[in-house]
Design a protein around this motif. Sequence first.
Motif: not given
Length: 279
Positions: A29-57
Amino acid sequence: MKSLRGRAPSKILRLTILGAWALFCLLPILWFLSIGLRPRTEIILPQPLYWPTWTVEAWNMIWSDWPMGYYLRNSIVAVLGSVVIDLALAIPAAYALARYRFRLREDIGFYILSTRMMAPAVVAIPIFFLLRNLGLLDTVWALMLVYAAMNLSLVTWIIRSYMLDIPSEIEDAARTDGATDLKILVMIIVPMCLPGIITAAVIAVIFGINEFLFTLLIASTKSAYTLSVALANFTGGSDGVIYNAISMVAFLAFMPVLVLLIAIQNHLSRGLTMGAVKG
């Protein structure tokens, strides 16, 4: 004092294990919520992102660009309406199958359950033409009736299994006092079967809110869309797959069921021992 000191570590160990298990269950549940609170550009990055940007976009997008509140209302009305229909029909049917003695009773009970084993695609086209002839296509009423028809057999079977565990001596005593079958059902059987009725209702809610095939077939426009069909809006088109919007909508679709389970967890955990004949 020694016994109290010995209980403290064991209690801490139990709480630690339960807390770890709760965290493990909440991670999806938290993982789904974390993806929903991240910008789309960071989600589709090929490399892992350890410090994501949180947004309500994504949150702003699903409420401004899509009538998500309307879809949520359609889901709640269709599912709750279907559950009411199921319970109104399943409780007397389950009582008749559990208590009345008539020919082919067991065969009829198994036939009712076997209808739930049928693939939904087999009856999709006939149901479509039936609803079209009745003028119910693209309405929440149609979804309500279809959900109720899909889950009625399973709800009936679950409630019947609970009723079979209630001793018949209780009903015999009520009949001796002059109670009718209807009064026995309403005043005695239903309260004693309340955990089973709630369990059947929750299962019907889960199946109804996850239904996609019939919803997509019946809801030809957005006026009858539910959350399950709304998710398909974010999986194609010129914008591609909108992962953060999908995660946010999935989280919104899951939350009503989670809140419902938390609200009635005491009833779900209760057994049928309340209906046992004691002494």
